[in-house]
Design an enzyme around this catalytic site. Structure first.
Site, mmCIF file in Angstrom:
data_model
loop_
_atom_site.group_PDB
_atom_site.id
_atom_site.type_symbol
_atom_site.label_atom_id
_atom_site.label_comp_id
_atom_site.label_asym_id
_atom_site.label_seq_id
_atom_site.Cartn_x
_atom_site.Cartn_y
_atom_site.Cartn_z
ATOM 1 C CB CYS A 88 -0.991 -0.049 1.155
ATOM 2 S SG CYS A 88 -2.399 1.044 0.908
ATOM 3 C CD GLU A 92 -2.141 -6.594 4.941
ATOM 4 O OE1 GLU A 92 -1.517 -6.926 3.916
ATOM 5 O OE2 GLU A 92 -2.474 -5.419 5.183
ATOM 6 C CG HIS A 95 -4.149 -3.797 2.595
ATOM 7 N ND1 HIS A 95 -3.189 -3.325 3.464
ATOM 8 C CD2 HIS A 95 -4.744 -2.704 2.074
ATOM 9 C CE1 HIS A 95 -3.212 -2.008 3.482
ATOM 10 N NE2 HIS A 95 -4.159 -1.599 2.648
#
Lengths: 250, 207
Positions: free
Chosen positions: B81, B191, B189
């Site tokens: 990001c 994750e 993202h």
């Protein structure tokens, strides 16, 4: 193409999860951890965990428990309930939360949103607005629907949007938990004028309710709880239904 | 410990979330903002919430900025990001500010189409432009190619050879995965991108 999202809401009270009707008559619906594990495994589009005990107290979030919850969640994890300062947000991020939801505290502290944006960017904070229809007006309520803020929803949204926010969750208290469909009347009136990403909440009882909500182009996501808790419907079931009806979901 | 992996501890970022995903795919990871720790790591991950300038300011204060700007060729780096945006030559988020210049390009606000909103939030697809990058190794792209985005700025690359994946959004497209040799960047993202995200993260950790 950006997909329409379905986000389960988990209401956390004392030791477990609850769900009520119109923000009242709470029923126990299970434990937090197994629910988070299950939803994450089922690959939902996000999870909203709201600590509805918190707003009546001045305690910090239970970071140890939250850390454990987050270890089991690999989709965007929203947390709300009693967040009133930046230090709490740093701690929530450290423990695995991705987005924070603010509601009651914002009414008298709009500056808090500015402060959050300054620190974490405008893609971070999510404003949650609970409302009731009173004599043809849509009025904001805070503190789990107990306190009338004597403010119209559209005015409040304007104030929030001037500062900037990542998403807005709109929950109709009148429709909450009844599983008779969302507040379409309100969507018709209001969603045209909203520039923020919009999550509609309150009233989903079947996949077709979500289909109806997504007919309003401005609705980016729907949040739901009761139909997942009380009916044997999964977010996946809803998506298959929506996909068949040409709604762009994951 | 299998590898010496480190997440730079930017307090405004969701470091906890990234750590969880890395552990989940079977790796240990340290979280630190200490320059010596970072120098001693083989793989460094720079996460990012918040603004370009705030993240940069933190890195400068911690005396990490210069090291990252001259990141060694024999180690791997992943920016996520804003962490990816910092790889750029310049960002125009809050006036003109310079980044690591590890991958040439400029970070600018996304120009939306009329029905689109900013921030660009939610699940969107990644389309493969260069299939030879190891970061997308063994990923079969057909229906399941959605990842989670949350941003308003885009990395406009100077050299399209650095573009690995793009995403349909805005007037043009979003730069979603970039690479130049040992330097990688993800606008989304990983994750928080469920199975596909974990796979991409694992590909980086397996390098």
């Amino acid at each position: 193409m950006l997909k329409k999202r379905i986000i389960p809401t988990l209401l956390w009270k004392q030791a477990g999860l609850v769900k009520g009707e119109k923000f009242d008559s709470w029923r126990n619906v299970g434990s937090v951890m197994p629910s988070i594990k299950l939803y994450s495994k089922r690959d939902v589009d996000g999870l909203i965990l709201l600590n509805i005990d918190k707003t009546n107290r001045d305690l910090d979030p239970n970071y140890n428990l939250i850390k454990e919850f987050c270890e089991n969640c690999f989709v965007p994890f929203y947390y709300g309930g009693g967040i009133t300062n930046i230090d709490q947000i740093y701690n929530l991020l450290k423990n695995g939360i991705d987005k924070i939801v603010i509601n009651s505290f914002l009414y008298n502290n709009l500056n808090f949103l500015r402060e959050i944006n300054l620190n974490f960017g405008t893609q971070f904070a999510v404003a949650s607005i609970d409302y009731k229809k009173i004599e043809d007006k849509y009025i904001c309520f805070s503190h789990n629907g107990k306190k009338n803020e004597e403010k119209e929803v559209s005015d409040w949204i304007n104030e929030i949007e001037k500062i900037g926010v990542s998403e807005i969750i709109l929950t109709s208290i009148d429709h909450d938990g009844l599983m008779k469909g969302f507040d379409y009347e309100f969507m018709e009136l209001l969603t045209k004028n909203i520039n923020s990403n919009l999550i509609m909440s309150g009233g989903a009882g079947k996949p077709d309710d979500m289909f109806k909500a997504f007919q309003y182009k401005n609705v980016d996501a729907v949040a739901a709880a009761s139909l997942f808790h009380f009916k044997e419907i999964t977010p996946r079931d809803c998506k298959l239904y929506l996909k068949a009806k040409k709604i762009n979901v994951r | 410990m299998k590898e010496n992996i480190l997440i730079i501890d930017i307090p405004t970022s969701n470091v906890g979330s990234i750590k969880n995903a890395i552990n989940e795919v079977g790796f240990d990871v340290r979280i630190s903002s200490n320059l010596e720790d970072i120098k001693n790591s083989d793989k460094v991950i720079l996460p990012g919430h918040g603004t370009f300038s705030a993240a940069k300011k933190f890195l400068v204060e911690k005396k990490i900025f210069q090291y990252l700007k001259n990141y060694p060729k024999n180690k791997f780096f992943l920016g996520i990001c804003v962490g990816m945006q910092l790889l750029a030559t310049y960002s125009y988020e809050e006036g003109k500010d310079d980044g690591f210049d590890l991958i040439k390009g400029e970070v600018k606000k996304i120009t939306c189409k009329s029905h689109e909103k900013l921030p660009h939030i939610g699940w969107n697809q990644i389309d493969v432009v260069n299939k030879n990058s190891k970061i997308i190794n063994d990923i079969i792209f057909f229906e399941e190619n959605d990842v989670y985005f949350s941003h308003s700025y885009n990395f406009n690359l100077e050299n399209t050879e650095n573009l690995i994946c793009s995403t349909p959004f805005g007037q043009n497209y979003i730069t979603s995965i970039i690479q130049k040799e040992n330097i990688f960047g993800l606008q989304f993202h990983p994750e928080k991108s469920s199975f596909l995200g974990k796979k991409i993260l694992k590909n980086f950790l397996d390098l």
